[in-house]
Design a protein around this motif. Sequence first.
Motif, PDB file in Angstrom:
ATOM      1  N   LYS A 102       0.840  -1.203   0.000  1.00  0.00           N
ATOM      2  CA  LYS A 102       0.000   0.000   0.000  1.00  0.00           C
ATOM      3  C   LYS A 102       0.873   1.251   0.000  1.00  0.00           C
ATOM      4  N   LYS A 103       1.944   1.238   0.790  1.00  0.00           N
ATOM      5  CA  LYS A 103       2.874   2.376   0.808  1.00  0.00           C
ATOM      6  C   LYS A 103       3.508   2.579  -0.569  1.00  0.00           C
ATOM      7  N   GLU A 104       3.886   1.472  -1.207  1.00  0.00           N
ATOM      8  CA  GLU A 104       4.479   1.535  -2.552  1.00  0.00           C
ATOM      9  C   GLU A 104       3.475   2.096  -3.563  1.00  0.00           C
ATOM     10  N   CYS A 105       2.204   1.701  -3.427  1.00  0.00           N
ATOM     11  CA  CYS A 105       1.162   2.216  -4.318  1.00  0.00           C
ATOM     12  C   CYS A 105       0.988   3.723  -4.160  1.00  0.00           C
ATOM     13  N   LEU A 106       1.059   4.207  -2.926  1.00  0.00           N
ATOM     14  CA  LEU A 106       0.931   5.650  -2.707  1.00  0.00           C
ATOM     15  C   LEU A 106       2.076   6.403  -3.377  1.00  0.00           C
ATOM     16  N   LEU A 107       3.276   5.863  -3.295  1.00  0.00           N
ATOM     17  CA  LEU A 107       4.422   6.492  -3.972  1.00  0.00           C
ATOM     18  C   LEU A 107       4.222   6.493  -5.487  1.00  0.00           C
ATOM     19  N   LYS A 108       3.735   5.369  -6.017  1.00  0.00           N
ATOM     20  CA  LYS A 108       3.486   5.284  -7.467  1.00  0.00           C
ATOM     21  C   LYS A 108       2.413   6.273  -7.895  1.00  0.00           C
ATOM     22  N   LEU A 109       1.369   6.425  -7.070  1.00  0.00           N
ATOM     23  CA  LEU A 109       0.286   7.354  -7.390  1.00  0.00           C
ATOM     24  C   LEU A 109       0.803   8.786  -7.418  1.00  0.00           C
ATOM     25  N   ARG A 110       1.615   9.149  -6.428  1.00  0.00           N
ATOM     26  CA  ARG A 110       2.179  10.513  -6.412  1.00  0.00           C
ATOM     27  C   ARG A 110       3.069  10.750  -7.637  1.00  0.00           C
ATOM     28  N   ALA A 111       3.835   9.735  -8.030  1.00  0.00           N
ATOM     29  CA  ALA A 111       4.698   9.864  -9.213  1.00  0.00           C
ATOM     30  C   ALA A 111       3.856  10.011 -10.478  1.00  0.00           C
ATOM     31  N   ALA A 112       2.761   9.269 -10.579  1.00  0.00           N
ATOM     32  CA  ALA A 112       1.900   9.341 -11.760  1.00  0.00           C
ATOM     33  C   ALA A 112       1.239  10.714 -11.871  1.00  0.00           C
ATOM     34  N   VAL A 113       0.807  11.268 -10.745  1.00  0.00           N
ATOM     35  CA  VAL A 113       0.189  12.598 -10.753  1.00  0.00           C
ATOM     36  C   VAL A 113       1.222  13.656 -11.104  1.00  0.00           C
ATOM     37  N   GLU A 114       2.425  13.509 -10.568  1.00  0.00           N
ATOM     38  CA  GLU A 114       3.497  14.458 -10.889  1.00  0.00           C
ATOM     39  C   GLU A 114       3.816  14.428 -12.388  1.00  0.00           C
ATOM     40  N   LYS A 115       3.807  13.235 -12.965  1.00  0.00           N
ATOM     41  CA  LYS A 115       4.077  13.098 -14.396  1.00  0.00           C
ATOM     42  C   LYS A 115       2.977  13.752 -15.224  1.00  0.00           C
ATOM     43  N   ARG A 116       1.721  13.614 -14.786  1.00  0.00           N
ATOM     44  CA  ARG A 116       0.610  14.241 -15.523  1.00  0.00           C
ATOM     45  C   ARG A 116       0.604  15.753 -15.362  1.00  0.00           C
ATOM     46  N   ASN A 117       1.078  16.253 -14.236  1.00  0.00           N
ATOM     47  CA  ASN A 117       1.099  17.697 -13.999  1.00  0.00           C
ATOM     48  C   ASN A 117       2.229  18.394 -14.750  1.00  0.00           C
ATOM     49  N   TYR A 118       3.214  17.664 -15.231  1.00  0.00           N
ATOM     50  CA  TYR A 118       4.378  18.271 -15.884  1.00  0.00           C
ATOM     51  C   TYR A 118       3.974  18.944 -17.186  1.00  0.00           C
ATOM     52  N   ARG A 119       4.398  20.152 -17.364  1.00  0.00           N
ATOM     53  CA  ARG A 119       4.191  20.890 -18.609  1.00  0.00           C
ATOM     54  C   ARG A 119       5.547  21.282 -19.155  1.00  0.00           C
ATOM     55  N   LYS A 120       5.782  20.964 -20.410  1.00  0.00           N
ATOM     56  CA  LYS A 120       7.051  21.270 -21.038  1.00  0.00           C
ATOM     57  C   LYS A 120       7.194  22.785 -21.159  1.00  0.00           C
ATOM     58  N   PRO A 121       8.344  23.353 -20.783  1.00  0.00           N
ATOM     59  CA  PRO A 121       8.512  24.798 -20.891  1.00  0.00           C
ATOM     60  C   PRO A 121       8.547  25.238 -22.354  1.00  0.00           C
ATOM     61  N   LYS A 122       8.053  26.467 -22.591  1.00  0.00           N
ATOM     62  CA  LYS A 122       8.027  26.974 -23.965  1.00  0.00           C
ATOM     63  C   LYS A 122       9.449  27.217 -24.457  1.00  0.00           C
ATOM     64  N   ARG A 123       9.663  26.913 -25.727  1.00  0.00           N
ATOM     65  CA  ARG A 123      10.983  27.066 -26.328  1.00  0.00           C
ATOM     66  C   ARG A 123      11.193  28.515 -26.724  1.00  0.00           C
ATOM     67  N   ARG A 124      12.374  29.032 -26.381  1.00  0.00           N
ATOM     68  CA  ARG A 124      12.738  30.372 -26.808  1.00  0.00           C
ATOM     69  C   ARG A 124      13.723  30.255 -27.956  1.00  0.00           C
ATOM     70  N   ALA A 125      13.428  30.929 -29.053  1.00  0.00           N
ATOM     71  CA  ALA A 125      14.318  30.880 -30.203  1.00  0.00           C
ATOM     72  C   ALA A 125      15.621  31.591 -29.868  1.00  0.00           C
ATOM     73  N   THR A 126      16.730  31.026 -30.332  1.00  0.00           N
ATOM     74  CA  THR A 126      18.024  31.646 -30.071  1.00  0.00           C
ATOM     75  C   THR A 126      18.362  32.626 -31.187  1.00  0.00           C
ATOM     76  N   ARG A 127      19.165  33.621 -30.840  1.00  0.00           N
ATOM     77  CA  ARG A 127      19.562  34.643 -31.807  1.00  0.00           C
ATOM     78  C   ARG A 127      20.665  34.090 -32.696  1.00  0.00           C
ATOM     79  N   MET A 128      20.576  34.408 -33.991  1.00  0.00           N
ATOM     80  CA  MET A 128      21.601  33.952 -34.923  1.00  0.00           C
ATOM     81  C   MET A 128      22.853  34.819 -34.782  1.00  0.00           C
TER      82      MET A 128
END
Length: 117
Positions: A60-86
């Motif tokens: 049960k403790k292991e399941c709680l850790l897995k659940l927190r990891a799964a929620v953290e993975k779903r909450n992740y948003r990739k940061p917007k890319r900033r174009a670099t100057r040439m």
Amino acid sequence: MITLPESDDDLLAECRVDAYRASGSGGQHVNVTNSAVRLTHLPTGIVVTCQNERSQYLNKKECLLKLRAAVEKRNYRKPKRRATRMPKSVKLKNKVAKLKTSATKKSRRPPKQDDSS
């Protein structure tokens, strides 16, 4: 964004806990105890299972850790890319290449005809 309570007890209150017999190796102990755990987080519908340990409590403790990891993975948003100057050197290099290509193509054109008669 999914938010979870900090304490495990509050998180367990939001979940449906199913205990069942684990499959696989483990001998007689596995065949007679309901040590595998399946947690279903009711607000989100995320399901996690664990049958690694011989104890339902540890699973049960292991399941709680897995659940927190799964929620953290779903909450992740990739940061917007900033174009670099040439850089200036690249701009100059591109300009030189373009002038060279232009000169090559100009040399392929037929000469202009003068109609000044």
